[in-house]
Design a protein around this motif. Structure first.
Motif, PDB file in Angstrom:
ATOM      1  N   SER A 193       0.831  -1.203   0.000  1.00  0.00           N
ATOM      2  CA  SER A 193       0.000   0.000   0.000  1.00  0.00           C
ATOM      3  C   SER A 193       0.867   1.256   0.000  1.00  0.00           C
ATOM      4  CB  SER A 193      -0.920  -0.013   1.225  1.00  0.00           C
ATOM      5  OG  SER A 193      -1.717   1.152   1.257  1.00  0.00           O
ATOM      6  N   GLU A 194       1.846   1.319   0.886  1.00  0.00           N
ATOM      7  CA  GLU A 194       2.683   2.513   1.013  1.00  0.00           C
ATOM      8  C   GLU A 194       3.499   2.760  -0.255  1.00  0.00           C
ATOM      9  OE1 GLU A 194       4.934   1.645   4.477  1.00  0.00           O
ATOM     10  OE2 GLU A 194       3.328   2.204   5.874  1.00  0.00           O
ATOM     11  N   VAL A 228      -8.290  -6.914  -4.456  1.00  0.00           N
ATOM     12  CA  VAL A 228      -8.862  -6.131  -3.361  1.00  0.00           C
ATOM     13  C   VAL A 228      -7.776  -5.193  -2.841  1.00  0.00           C
ATOM     14  CG1 VAL A 228      -9.966  -6.235  -1.095  1.00  0.00           C
ATOM     15  CG2 VAL A 228     -10.374  -8.061  -2.768  1.00  0.00           C
ATOM     16  N   PRO A 229      -8.026  -3.893  -2.768  1.00  0.00           N
ATOM     17  CA  PRO A 229      -6.962  -2.969  -2.360  1.00  0.00           C
ATOM     18  C   PRO A 229      -6.529  -3.211  -0.917  1.00  0.00           C
ATOM     19  CG  PRO A 229      -9.072  -1.836  -2.438  1.00  0.00           C
ATOM     20  CD  PRO A 229      -9.297  -3.194  -3.041  1.00  0.00           C
ATOM     21  N   PRO A 230      -5.236  -3.101  -0.634  1.00  0.00           N
ATOM     22  CA  PRO A 230      -4.775  -3.269   0.744  1.00  0.00           C
ATOM     23  C   PRO A 230      -5.221  -2.104   1.618  1.00  0.00           C
ATOM     24  CG  PRO A 230      -2.976  -2.537  -0.666  1.00  0.00           C
ATOM     25  CD  PRO A 230      -4.139  -2.826  -1.575  1.00  0.00           C
ATOM     26  N   ALA A 231      -5.237  -2.350   2.906  1.00  0.00           N
ATOM     27  CA  ALA A 231      -5.668  -1.321   3.863  1.00  0.00           C
ATOM     28  C   ALA A 231      -4.874  -0.038   3.657  1.00  0.00           C
ATOM     29  CB  ALA A 231      -5.483  -1.835   5.290  1.00  0.00           C
ATOM     30  N   GLY A 232      -5.573   1.073   3.617  1.00  0.00           N
ATOM     31  CA  GLY A 232      -4.938   2.375   3.505  1.00  0.00           C
ATOM     32  C   GLY A 232      -4.752   2.885   2.091  1.00  0.00           C
ATOM     33  N   TYR A 233      -4.897   2.008   1.081  1.00  0.00           N
ATOM     34  CA  TYR A 233      -4.593   2.453  -0.271  1.00  0.00           C
ATOM     35  C   TYR A 233      -5.631   3.431  -0.801  1.00  0.00           C
ATOM     36  CZ  TYR A 233      -3.488   2.556  -5.226  1.00  0.00           C
ATOM     37  OH  TYR A 233      -3.187   2.994  -6.497  1.00  0.00           O
ATOM     38  N   LEU A 234      -6.900   3.064  -0.752  1.00  0.00           N
ATOM     39  CA  LEU A 234      -7.922   3.972  -1.275  1.00  0.00           C
ATOM     40  C   LEU A 234      -7.976   5.262  -0.475  1.00  0.00           C
ATOM     41  CD1 LEU A 234     -10.833   1.495  -2.147  1.00  0.00           C
ATOM     42  CD2 LEU A 234      -9.180   2.548  -3.695  1.00  0.00           C
ATOM     43  N   GLU A 235      -7.769   5.161   0.840  1.00  0.00           N
ATOM     44  CA  GLU A 235      -7.722   6.372   1.659  1.00  0.00           C
ATOM     45  C   GLU A 235      -6.552   7.266   1.225  1.00  0.00           C
ATOM     46  OE1 GLU A 235      -9.118   2.997   4.470  1.00  0.00           O
ATOM     47  OE2 GLU A 235      -7.891   3.242   2.656  1.00  0.00           O
ATOM     48  N   GLY A 236      -5.430   6.626   0.878  1.00  0.00           N
ATOM     49  CA  GLY A 236      -4.270   7.389   0.428  1.00  0.00           C
ATOM     50  C   GLY A 236      -4.489   8.053  -0.925  1.00  0.00           C
ATOM     51  N   MET A 247     -10.086  15.038  -9.080  1.00  0.00           N
ATOM     52  CA  MET A 247     -11.310  14.276  -8.858  1.00  0.00           C
ATOM     53  C   MET A 247     -10.991  12.785  -8.795  1.00  0.00           C
ATOM     54  SD  MET A 247     -13.598  16.646  -8.678  1.00  0.00           S
ATOM     55  CE  MET A 247     -12.250  17.597  -7.904  1.00  0.00           C
ATOM     56  N   LEU A 248     -11.626  12.079  -7.883  1.00  0.00           N
ATOM     57  CA  LEU A 248     -11.488  10.633  -7.760  1.00  0.00           C
ATOM     58  C   LEU A 248     -12.731   9.976  -8.361  1.00  0.00           C
ATOM     59  CD1 LEU A 248     -10.132   8.048  -6.766  1.00  0.00           C
ATOM     60  CD2 LEU A 248     -11.158   8.446  -4.514  1.00  0.00           C
ATOM     61  N   ILE A 249     -12.515   9.169  -9.399  1.00  0.00           N
ATOM     62  CA  ILE A 249     -13.609   8.431 -10.047  1.00  0.00           C
ATOM     63  C   ILE A 249     -13.511   6.973  -9.623  1.00  0.00           C
ATOM     64  CG2 ILE A 249     -14.707   7.763 -12.215  1.00  0.00           C
ATOM     65  CD1 ILE A 249     -13.281  10.142 -13.552  1.00  0.00           C
ATOM     66  N   ALA A 250     -14.545   6.474  -8.976  1.00  0.00           N
ATOM     67  CA  ALA A 250     -14.613   5.066  -8.596  1.00  0.00           C
ATOM     68  C   ALA A 250     -15.418   4.319  -9.656  1.00  0.00           C
ATOM     69  CB  ALA A 250     -15.256   4.907  -7.223  1.00  0.00           C
ATOM     70  N   ASP A 251     -14.750   3.423 -10.371  1.00  0.00           N
ATOM     71  CA  ASP A 251     -15.430   2.597 -11.363  1.00  0.00           C
ATOM     72  C   ASP A 251     -16.025   1.394 -10.632  1.00  0.00           C
ATOM     73  OD1 ASP A 251     -16.229   0.853 -13.350  1.00  0.00           O
ATOM     74  OD2 ASP A 251     -14.534   1.302 -14.666  1.00  0.00           O
ATOM     75  N   GLN A 267     -17.478   1.543  -0.314  1.00  0.00           N
ATOM     76  CA  GLN A 267     -18.012   1.775   1.022  1.00  0.00           C
ATOM     77  C   GLN A 267     -17.385   0.855   2.070  1.00  0.00           C
ATOM     78  OE1 GLN A 267     -22.059   1.379  -0.391  1.00  0.00           O
ATOM     79  NE2 GLN A 267     -22.480   3.550  -0.066  1.00  0.00           N
ATOM     80  N   HIS A 268     -16.688  -0.192   1.643  1.00  0.00           N
ATOM     81  CA  HIS A 268     -15.949  -1.013   2.604  1.00  0.00           C
ATOM     82  C   HIS A 268     -14.828  -0.211   3.258  1.00  0.00           C
ATOM     83  CE1 HIS A 268     -17.705  -4.982   1.841  1.00  0.00           C
ATOM     84  NE2 HIS A 268     -17.722  -4.690   0.547  1.00  0.00           N
ATOM     85  N   TRP A 269     -14.348   0.823   2.567  1.00  0.00           N
ATOM     86  CA  TRP A 269     -13.217   1.605   3.068  1.00  0.00           C
ATOM     87  C   TRP A 269     -13.637   3.011   3.488  1.00  0.00           C
ATOM     88  CZ3 TRP A 269     -13.082  -1.803  -1.000  1.00  0.00           C
ATOM     89  CH2 TRP A 269     -12.273  -2.927  -0.810  1.00  0.00           C
ATOM     90  N   ASP A 270     -14.923   3.291   3.481  1.00  0.00           N
ATOM     91  CA  ASP A 270     -15.435   4.581   3.944  1.00  0.00           C
ATOM     92  C   ASP A 270     -14.748   5.759   3.244  1.00  0.00           C
ATOM     93  OD1 ASP A 270     -17.183   6.118   5.441  1.00  0.00           O
ATOM     94  OD2 ASP A 270     -15.786   6.361   7.108  1.00  0.00           O
ATOM     95  N   VAL A 271     -14.592   5.612   1.933  1.00  0.00           N
ATOM     96  CA  VAL A 271     -13.991   6.669   1.116  1.00  0.00           C
ATOM     97  C   VAL A 271     -15.072   7.223   0.200  1.00  0.00           C
ATOM     98  CG1 VAL A 271     -12.339   7.144  -0.737  1.00  0.00           C
ATOM     99  CG2 VAL A 271     -11.673   5.703   1.196  1.00  0.00           C
ATOM    100  N   ARG A 272     -15.171   8.557   0.137  1.00  0.00           N
ATOM    101  CA  ARG A 272     -16.142   9.164  -0.765  1.00  0.00           C
ATOM    102  C   ARG A 272     -15.446   9.641  -2.031  1.00  0.00           C
ATOM    103  NH1 ARG A 272     -19.415  14.792  -1.259  1.00  0.00           N
ATOM    104  NH2 ARG A 272     -17.560  15.155  -2.511  1.00  0.00           N
ATOM    105  N   PRO A 273     -15.768   9.028  -3.185  1.00  0.00           N
ATOM    106  CA  PRO A 273     -15.222   9.547  -4.444  1.00  0.00           C
ATOM    107  C   PRO A 273     -16.002  10.788  -4.879  1.00  0.00           C
ATOM    108  CG  PRO A 273     -16.640   7.691  -4.873  1.00  0.00           C
ATOM    109  CD  PRO A 273     -16.640   7.879  -3.375  1.00  0.00           C
ATOM    110  N   ASP A 274     -15.558  11.391  -5.965  1.00  0.00           N
ATOM    111  CA  ASP A 274     -16.281  12.537  -6.527  1.00  0.00           C
ATOM    112  C   ASP A 274     -17.291  12.085  -7.578  1.00  0.00           C
ATOM    113  OD1 ASP A 274     -14.702  14.835  -5.261  1.00  0.00           O
ATOM    114  OD2 ASP A 274     -13.130  13.589  -6.145  1.00  0.00           O
ATOM    115  N   LEU A 275     -16.998  10.956  -8.216  1.00  0.00           N
ATOM    116  CA  LEU A 275     -17.876  10.392  -9.233  1.00  0.00           C
ATOM    117  C   LEU A 275     -17.842   8.867  -9.098  1.00  0.00           C
ATOM    118  CD1 LEU A 275     -16.455  12.618 -12.083  1.00  0.00           C
ATOM    119  CD2 LEU A 275     -18.834  12.739 -11.336  1.00  0.00           C
ATOM    120  N   ILE A 276     -18.988   8.222  -9.287  1.00  0.00           N
ATOM    121  CA  ILE A 276     -19.067   6.763  -9.297  1.00  0.00           C
ATOM    122  C   ILE A 276     -19.721   6.339 -10.601  1.00  0.00           C
ATOM    123  CG2 ILE A 276     -20.056   4.708  -8.215  1.00  0.00           C
ATOM    124  CD1 ILE A 276     -20.197   6.226  -5.591  1.00  0.00           C
TER     125      ILE A 276
END
Length: 438
Positions: A193-194, A228-236, A247-251, A267-276
């Motif tokens: 992830s890092e 599956v993204p490792p912990a911390g990646y999507l948050e990063g 802008m973060l687009i979640a496909d 939503q498993h990682w509690d990250v809000r994208p700008d577009l889905i």
């Protein structure tokens, strides 16, 4: 019908198809596809009565299963009303579908632009991001698939894009996390992830972050390996986007609508994208439909400024009615909870056990009903299992009435979300026997 009549119908369909249908992603002269006669739940069958437990969900889209009676009835009822309404008029089914989708998205995403497919959703997401930011560059992962229209295939990182190049300008690819075959020489998820985030940060710096409109990624990578993204990646990634106004687009075309046990996988990682972007599971593909869920900030950009894009069938009344019915069925029948139970009680332990029992399994990964077994000829070198052996595994499964999804050296286990626990256990038993054959 008699068996001979069914065989005659099968042969007629195959003949007409080979003569008149131009099939996607295929050398036309080499096609030998199975005509299907029907389906129900997690099964389909051919014209000779051969019944198969489906581990593919067709194209990972039949989330609610085949011929769900409530969804079929809803489509029939909607077809008896006003079937199609252009986007220049308001439609009850479009408005209700938009409400249901946006209420299940992260907070602050209250508008939906409807399309006919996931690829069209991606096209409009990148247009929205570019217009909102005034920037033109787009970053996408190499291990990704975003669709086959011109912009979407340009964003796609894997080899399917090569036949369509040159693509749209401004696309830059980067390496995302994939611990089993780490591009960053990582030995655990934290390092992966890092280091993946540092690689992305450096890519942004060299491309000029003030020129980047959006980073697009599959919340869980689909056809390129169920990563599956490792912990911390999507948050990063979200933090990098916030730092630079990107802008973060979640496909979520493949991972959305119960596939991972959430409405949207991110939503498993509690990250809000700008577009889905979404499609497939929103109505299990019963009627073509896709769309973009838009953040309040981006939608406000177009309160006074016209959005320069549209589709004749944007928010098609019949398609939207099917989405309304599908989402309500998922709620009423507890399909998200059922997926979580399948994961915890059957698929995760069962697939892990297969890896322990069979040397040919190099890696197991997944979430919900979204899994992959990566098969290798040698666990030490991680040499991928060859095509001939993968073909034998597929044939062994089909001989026992289970239809697998083979992608390169992987078996993707992506059945309809309504598969029962007993059906899933049987599928794993058959898959285990097939693995023994190699």
């Amino acid at each position: 019908m008699s068996l001979s009549t069914e065989q005659s119908q099968r042969d007629h369909i195959k003949e007409l198809s080979r003569k008149h249908v131009f099939t996607s992603w295929s050398a036309q002269g080499a096609l030998d596809q199975l005509p299907l006669a029907g389906g129900e739940g997690a099964h389909f069958w051919d014209h000779e009565g051969n019944r198969y437990l489906d581990l593919t969900s067709q194209l990972v889209n039949v989330n609610i299963g085949y011929q769900h009676p409530k969804l079929v009835a809803a489509i029939q009822e909607a077809a008896g009303q006003l079937v199609t309404i252009g986007p220049g008029f308001d439609s009850e089914s479009r408005a209700e579908a938009a409400r249901l989708v946006s209420e299940r998205a992260p907070e602050g995403m209250n508008k939906v632009f409807f399309t006919n497919s996931g690829a069209e959703a991606v096209e409009n997401a990148i247009r929205l991001a570019r217009l909102h930011t005034g920037r033109h560059k787009l970053l996408a992962a190499y291990r990704s698939y975003h669709g086959a229209t011109h912009g979407a295939i340009s964003l796609t990182g894997e080899g399917r894009r090569l036949g369509s190049e040159p693509g749209i300008p401004g696309v830059v690819h980067f390496w995302g996390p994939y611990l089993y075959r780490s591009s960053f020489h990582a030995s655990n998820e934290q390092e992966e992830s890092e280091r993946a985030l540092e690689h992305l940060r450096q890519t942004l710096q060299f491309e000029g972050p003030d020129r980047v409109a959006a980073i697009i990624l599959e919340s869980v990578v689909g056809s390129n390996g169920i990563l599956v993204p490792p912990a911390g990646y999507l948050e990063g990634v979200r933090a990098l986007c916030d730092e630079h106004g990107i802008m973060l687009i979640a496909d979520e075309v493949m991972a959305g609508f119960a596939r991972t046990g959430q409405w949207f996988a991110i939503q498993h990682w509690d990250v809000r994208p700008d577009l889905i972007t979404f499609a497939k599971g929103v109505n299990s593909g019963y009627v073509p439909l896709g769309g973009v869920v838009i953040s309040d900030e981006i939608s406000a950009t177009f309160n006074e400024r016209p959005y320069p894009g549209g589709l004749t069938y944007s928010g098609h009344a019949l398609a939207c009615a099917s989405a309304v019915a599908s989402i309500n069925i998922m709620e009423e029948e507890g399909i998200l909870e059922h997926v979580r139970q399948l994961d915890e009680q059957v698929l995760r332990p069962g697939l892990t056990a297969l890896a322990e029992q069979h040397e040919v399994v190099g890696d197991v990964r997944g979430i919900g009903v979204f899994w992959a077994l990566e098969l290798v000829a040698d666990r030490e070198t991680k040499e991928p299992l060859g095509a001939e052996a993968m073909g034998r595994i597929a044939a062994a499964c089909k001989a026992e009435g289970v239809w697998p999804l083979i992608v390169a050296n992987r078996v993707h286990v992506v059945p309809p979300c309504v598969i029962t626990q007993d059906e899933a256990r049987r599928a794993l038993e058959v898959l285990g026997s097939a693995l023994s054959s190699v």
